[in-house]
Write a protein that holds these residues in place. Structure first.
Motif, PDB file in Angstrom:
ATOM      1  N   ALA A  74     -37.589  24.736  -9.958  1.00 47.12           N
ATOM      2  CA  ALA A  74     -38.753  24.826  -9.078  1.00 47.12           C
ATOM      3  C   ALA A  74     -39.487  26.148  -9.237  1.00 47.12           C
ATOM      4  O   ALA A  74     -40.721  26.194  -9.215  1.00 47.12           O
ATOM      5  CB  ALA A  74     -38.322  24.643  -7.625  1.00 47.12           C
ATOM      6  N   PHE A  75     -38.745  27.242  -9.366  1.00 44.49           N
ATOM      7  CA  PHE A  75     -39.368  28.557  -9.470  1.00 44.49           C
ATOM      8  C   PHE A  75     -39.677  28.945 -10.905  1.00 44.49           C
ATOM      9  O   PHE A  75     -40.334  29.955 -11.142  1.00 44.49           O
ATOM     10  CB  PHE A  75     -38.457  29.623  -8.856  1.00 44.49           C
TER      11      PHE A  75
ATOM     12  N   SER B  15     -47.000  24.329  -0.270  1.00 45.43           N
ATOM     13  CA  SER B  15     -46.971  23.008  -0.882  1.00 45.43           C
ATOM     14  C   SER B  15     -45.571  22.600  -1.337  1.00 45.43           C
ATOM     15  O   SER B  15     -45.322  21.421  -1.563  1.00 45.43           O
ATOM     16  CB  SER B  15     -47.925  22.979  -2.089  1.00 45.43           C
ATOM     17  N   MET B  16     -44.670  23.554  -1.489  1.00 44.15           N
ATOM     18  CA  MET B  16     -43.322  23.239  -1.963  1.00 44.15           C
ATOM     19  C   MET B  16     -42.351  23.300  -0.799  1.00 44.15           C
ATOM     20  O   MET B  16     -42.124  24.356  -0.215  1.00 44.15           O
ATOM     21  CB  MET B  16     -42.911  24.232  -3.058  1.00 44.15           C
ATOM     22  N   ASP B  17     -41.774  22.165  -0.458  1.00 45.07           N
ATOM     23  CA  ASP B  17     -40.827  22.093   0.650  1.00 45.07           C
ATOM     24  C   ASP B  17     -39.422  22.266   0.097  1.00 45.07           C
ATOM     25  O   ASP B  17     -38.940  21.450  -0.678  1.00 45.07           O
ATOM     26  CB  ASP B  17     -40.958  20.753   1.365  1.00 45.07           C
ATOM     27  N   THR B  18     -38.754  23.353   0.483  1.00 45.70           N
ATOM     28  CA  THR B  18     -37.444  23.660  -0.081  1.00 45.70           C
ATOM     29  C   THR B  18     -36.305  23.415   0.893  1.00 45.70           C
ATOM     30  O   THR B  18     -35.171  23.764   0.594  1.00 45.70           O
ATOM     31  CB  THR B  18     -37.397  25.126  -0.553  1.00 45.70           C
TER      32      THR B  18
ATOM     33  N   PHE C 165     -42.651  16.198   5.642  1.00 45.64           N
ATOM     34  CA  PHE C 165     -41.547  16.905   5.026  1.00 45.64           C
ATOM     35  C   PHE C 165     -41.157  16.200   3.725  1.00 45.64           C
ATOM     36  O   PHE C 165     -40.365  15.284   3.712  1.00 45.64           O
ATOM     37  CB  PHE C 165     -40.351  16.971   5.985  1.00 45.64           C
ATOM     38  N   LEU C 166     -41.763  16.664   2.641  1.00 46.43           N
ATOM     39  CA  LEU C 166     -41.509  16.061   1.349  1.00 46.43           C
ATOM     40  C   LEU C 166     -40.629  16.982   0.524  1.00 46.43           C
ATOM     41  O   LEU C 166     -40.979  18.130   0.290  1.00 46.43           O
ATOM     42  CB  LEU C 166     -42.835  15.839   0.606  1.00 46.43           C
ATOM     43  N   LEU C 167     -39.513  16.498   0.079  1.00 46.29           N
ATOM     44  CA  LEU C 167     -38.678  17.276  -0.816  1.00 46.29           C
ATOM     45  C   LEU C 167     -39.270  17.173  -2.212  1.00 46.29           C
ATOM     46  O   LEU C 167     -39.511  16.086  -2.700  1.00 46.29           O
ATOM     47  CB  LEU C 167     -37.250  16.737  -0.820  1.00 46.29           C
ATOM     48  N   THR C 168     -39.522  18.326  -2.848  1.00 49.75           N
ATOM     49  CA  THR C 168     -40.187  18.292  -4.137  1.00 49.75           C
ATOM     50  C   THR C 168     -39.356  18.812  -5.280  1.00 49.75           C
ATOM     51  O   THR C 168     -39.710  18.602  -6.423  1.00 49.75           O
ATOM     52  CB  THR C 168     -41.486  19.112  -4.080  1.00 49.75           C
TER      53      THR C 168
ATOM     54  N   ALA D 165     -39.400  29.393   0.249  1.00 53.90           N
ATOM     55  CA  ALA D 165     -40.018  29.253  -1.070  1.00 53.90           C
ATOM     56  C   ALA D 165     -40.294  30.595  -1.728  1.00 53.90           C
ATOM     57  O   ALA D 165     -40.910  30.637  -2.799  1.00 53.90           O
ATOM     58  CB  ALA D 165     -41.319  28.453  -0.959  1.00 53.90           C
ATOM     59  N   SER D 166     -39.884  31.706  -1.091  1.00 51.91           N
ATOM     60  CA  SER D 166     -40.126  33.048  -1.638  1.00 51.91           C
ATOM     61  C   SER D 166     -41.603  33.231  -1.979  1.00 51.91           C
ATOM     62  O   SER D 166     -41.963  33.682  -3.058  1.00 51.91           O
ATOM     63  CB  SER D 166     -39.266  33.277  -2.888  1.00 51.91           C
ATOM     64  N   SER D 167     -42.444  32.914  -1.015  1.00 46.74           N
ATOM     65  CA  SER D 167     -43.871  32.842  -1.297  1.00 46.74           C
ATOM     66  C   SER D 167     -44.701  33.384  -0.145  1.00 46.74           C
ATOM     67  O   SER D 167     -44.319  33.276   1.024  1.00 46.74           O
ATOM     68  CB  SER D 167     -44.262  31.380  -1.562  1.00 46.74           C
TER      69      SER D 167
END
Length: 864
Positions: free
Chosen positions: A779-780, A405-408, A7-10, A44-46
């Motif tokens: 981020a986005f 890949s993006m932890d939100t 769990f990496l905050l990016t 992440a809306s992804s």
């Protein structure tokens, strides 16, 4: 191995982070050819795309991440390339091309869409909040019609094998219970605590067919719709209280994963460990004969913790799939961190698989699909944003990887979110906070959680409704009567107290204001769930998570957040003036802006109450519109109205008030204003405009973008854009001070709106402009990992390759948006390398214990 988590905050900082809790319905699907797995990364809306590979022990590989709308909740592949994604917060469907890795169209549907099915050249989209099925011509991508669905939160859907029938389940369908008002109810029993005074006269939860009830509570569980003529044929009732998923069995029967609530049981001590039953229900068609299969037969309903039961329990089934021959089914237990294989013929549980075993952190298995060859089951874990792969032959764990890949989600929020949903913290493993607060919201019914053996509580308050700011201590009896389940979203808005200094000392939470903090709900774990109280640090994380949750925007407001002058034939602007007019309505005295409450426990006699009750907020009044129709045979979609105890069904006077000076002509505009009350989230959040060469020059397109830019200046939302230009993935961010769009590389000059639209010229060019939360702009909008380097300026990670007699090992910097590909020659076909990467000391590594011959080439490829 399970050491990879991860769990990496990016990109997001703790001080600013806010979000929504997507009600995922169908977040996982396969393409028709089975080669790609489609997984929604909702925060992440992804849309994440995995190459499935082949073989019983092959892990899937993340190969693409494609931006879609905000809070995607369901995905379906129409072809091997065209994928449709339902976006709950954006109120839209994103049509995605997998080969181009981009959303090629946005179709706006209704409020809070939930699920989607294809049949007969049409797409059917359930819109939960606006209670309708939107029918779309898939070729034209145009709405054909809207089918009203008289159910509460129509959500999960399924289509018959021949495509002729569509079935739609109501998430909050209820269980044919309602509240007998206090005036008609019998006196409560005497307290078992002899030190208590007599209990106040309260309402009573009763079956809806109680002869003392004067209205007809419907049981609209599952709607059956003719897909050829778009007509609702009938309703099927008796299925359950909360309906989570539908699936068609190969024999033609419809199955529903559901929970059924025991809210006719009165008082907290009696409900302890007896809250709900978690079930799979078979609905034989066309007769609609119901057979319920309890997922927890024989589970001890003991008050004291029962470890043996906790180890077996399956709580909150949210997805069910059948093997092609129909002899087996698989089901997720979202609150138990388990999936289970069952025998549909008998309902027997054949195997339980623990997706948390051997690792830290709650997973929350939300949805599953079987691989095309049936050898693997893929499980989307909502709470950890991971994908687990399990072998169907033996239930063996194969791999777990990140959904994106993006932890939100912040680490502390993720832990608090897990505690809220974890049924293993209850005495028998069947109950969590989320049993009633589904996805941190509510279950649509009322419970009587009074305690005849409890103690009185004293709450400071003032008689502000009669302009007396003297602080009194109001005594609250523990036998409080029925209370409608409240949402846990938007709690941070409770911090605004505007009306009076006296109100500032009044406690904030619960209907009666008897919980001073979110942390004080810790008593629920031992007293109601039969578990043990959590450590203070755990409750701090629960509080932090809940305070980060937002409400959805109110769809009754204009996109620029202003009130409408004509909504259902009345003016919300005129209604606001009435609301604010102290001499006419008196509403503003107790229901102050912004939340619509002053947090005070006012004089109960003025609002027809037998006991003190906190002045409730008005932000979500619109969500309960139309649940009661006195002009149509006194019918109600829910047995529970606007009041704290579930009584009072009609607006604008949801309670009697002795100082009321409203006239008959005032009722419609005042109701319209209440239906338009601001939720704290602007309507432009989630709003999207997809630009293609066909509409890039249109005046309407420029006008929509101008509005989004203006609202960004007011900090209603940030404005970002993403898409493909000349075959390249591009992202941009609107910068209000310069009135320009900043690109994902410093080599691009800032652009005006006209210059942005002029970029969309190629036949396959597309840009989707999106209103998003302000803290997600970076981020986005061009810097995914928030490191200050724009995305296209990031250097690729170095790849290191090593070999031993037993294995090939790849190692690269821990960028999860890169994955390894392999080929037998530099000019050959490059394919994903199906080895699950793990993290070690800031790098990722992947081992293949079966080195191939002849020698192979390797490279890294980006997911976006």
């Amino acid at each position: 191995m399970k050491a990879l988590l991860l769990f990496l905050l990016t990109a997001i900082t703790a001080s600013a982070y806010q979000h929504f809790e997507a009600r995922q319905r169908r977040p996982l699907a396969l393409t028709p050819d089975g080669t790609h797995l489609l997984a929604l990364h909702s925060p992440a809306s992804s849309l994440s795309v995995f190459a499935t590979g082949s073989g019983a022990s092959t892990p899937p590989v993340l190969v693409a991440e494609i931006p879609v709308g905000m809070e995607p909740v369901s995905v379906q592949a129409r072809t091997n390339d065209e994928v449709w994604v339902v976006n709950e917060e954006s109120d839209s469907v994103s049509v995605v091309s997998l080969s181009r890795r981009v959303a090629i169209a946005t179709i706006r549907v209704g409020d809070e869409p939930a699920d989607l099915c294809f049949a007969g050249g049409k797409a059917f989209v359930s819109c939960a909040r606006s209670r309708e099925i939107v029918v779309i011509d898939v070729a034209a991508r145009a709405i054909v019609t809207r089918i009203p669905v008289n159910g509460l939160m129509p959500s999960a859907m399924a289509v018959s094998a021949d495509g002729s029938r569509l079935y739609v389940a109501s998430l909050l369908s209820g269980n044919k219970t309602t509240v007998l008002p206090a005036a008609s109810a019998p006196n409560p029993p005497a307290p078992t605590n002899t030190a208590l005074p007599a209990a106040p006269k309260t309402g009573l939860i009763v079956p809806a067919n109680d002869p003392r009830i004067g209205w007809n509570t419907l049981d609209n569980d599952i709607a059956e719709i003719d897909t050829a003529n778009n007509q609702l044929l009938r309703w099927i009732g008796g299925v359950g209280t909360n309906l989570f998923a539908l699936a068609m069995h190969p024999d033609g029967a419809l199955w529903c994963a559901n929970s059924d609530s025991n809210n006719l049981i009165r008082f907290e001590p009696e409900l302890r460990g007896e809250f709900v039953k978690h079930r799979l229900t078979r609905i034989a068609l066309p007769a609609a004969t119901l057979t319920h299969h309890d997922l927890n037969p024989g589970i001890a309903r003991a008050i004291t913790p029962a470890p043996a039961s906790i180890a077996l329990a399956l709580a909150q089934p949210t997805s069910v799939v059948f093997t092609p021959d129909g002899t087996r089914s698989w089901v997720t237990a979202f609150n138990s961190d388990r999936i289970a294989e069952t025998d549909p013929a008998t309902g027997a549980i054949l195997r339980r698989v623990d997706v948390r075993a051997g690792s830290d952190g709650v997973r929350g298995p939300r949805a599953l699909v079987l691989s095309a060859d049936g050898t693997r089951v893929f499980v989307l874990n909502k709470l950890s944003d991971t994908l687990t792969t399990v072998g169907t032959a033996d239930g063996a764990w194969i791999s777990e990887s990140r959904i994106g890949s993006m932890d939100t989600i912040l680490p502390e929020h993720r832990i608090g979110r897990g505690i809220l949903n974890d049924a293993r913290l209850s005495g028998n493993g069947t109950i969590s906070c989320a049993t009633c607060h589904l996805d941190a919201d509510h279950d649509g019914i009322a419970w009587d959680l009074g305690d005849p053996g409890g103690s009185m509580v004293s709450i400071p308050s003032a008689d502000l409704s009669i302009h007396d700011e003297t602080v009194y201590n109001r005594s609250l009896h523990p036998m409080k009567g029925p209370m409608v389940t409240q949402t846990l979203r938007g709690l941070a808005l409770n911090d605004s107290v505007l009306n009076s200094p006296a109100a500032a000392i009044v406690t904030k939470f619960h209907w009666r204001g008897d919980k001073p903090t979110i942390q004080s709900f810790n008593t629920v774990f031992p007293n109601l769930m039969g578990g043990t109280a959590r450590p203070d640090n755990d409750m701090d994380k629960v509080a932090a998570y809940l305070r980060s949750l937002l409400h959805h925007p109110n769809p009754n407001r204009n996109l620029d957040r202003t009130l409408k002058t004509n909504l259902n034939g009345a003016s919300a602007v005129a209604g606001r003036e009435l609301f604010l007019n102290h001499t006419r309505s008196h509403c503003i005295v107790c229901h102050a802006f912004d939340a619509g409450t002053d947090q005070n426990l006012d004089l109960p006699s003025l609002v027809g109450r037998g006991q003190p009750m906190k002045n409730p907020p008005l932000r979500l009044i619109y969500q309960r519109a139309g649940i009661y129709n006195p002009g149509n045979n006194q019918q109600s979609l829910s047995g529970y109205g606007f009041g704290s105890d579930g009584t009072f069904h009609a607006l604008p006077e949801a309670h009697p008030y002795t100082l009321d000076r409203l006239r008959a002509a005032d009722m419609a505009p005042l109701t319209t204003f209440l239906m338009s009350f601001d939720t704290g989230t602007a309507p432009v959040v989630g709003y999207q405009v997809t630009v293609t060469p066909a509409n890039a020059a249109a005046t309407a397109t420029s006008a929509e973008l101008a509005l989004l830019e203006t609202r960004a200046a007011w900090l209603d939302a940030a404005l970002v854009a993403s898409g493909n230009l000349s075959g390249l993935r591009r992202t941009f961010r609107w910068d209000t001070p310069t009135q320009r769009y900043l690109a994902d590389t410093v080599t691009d000059s800032p652009r005006t709106r006209a210059e942005m639209l002029a970029l969309v010229t190629g036949a396959e060019d597309t840009l989707t402009f999106s209103g998003t939360l302000v803290e997600r702009a970076t981020a986005f909008g061009g810097d995914r990992n928030g490191n200050g380097i724009r995305d296209r300026d990031e250097a690729p990670p170095a790849l290191w390759i090593g070999t031993t007699p037993e294995a090939v090992r790849l190692r690269w910097s821990s960028y999860f948006d890169w994955y390894p590909e392999t080929s037998t020659g530099l000019s050959g076909d490059w394919v994903p390398w199906h080895v699950a990467p793990e993290e070690d000391g800031g790098t990722l590594f992947a081992d293949d214990f079966h080195p191939t011959a002849p020698a192979r080439f390797f490279r890294l490829s980006r997911t976006w």
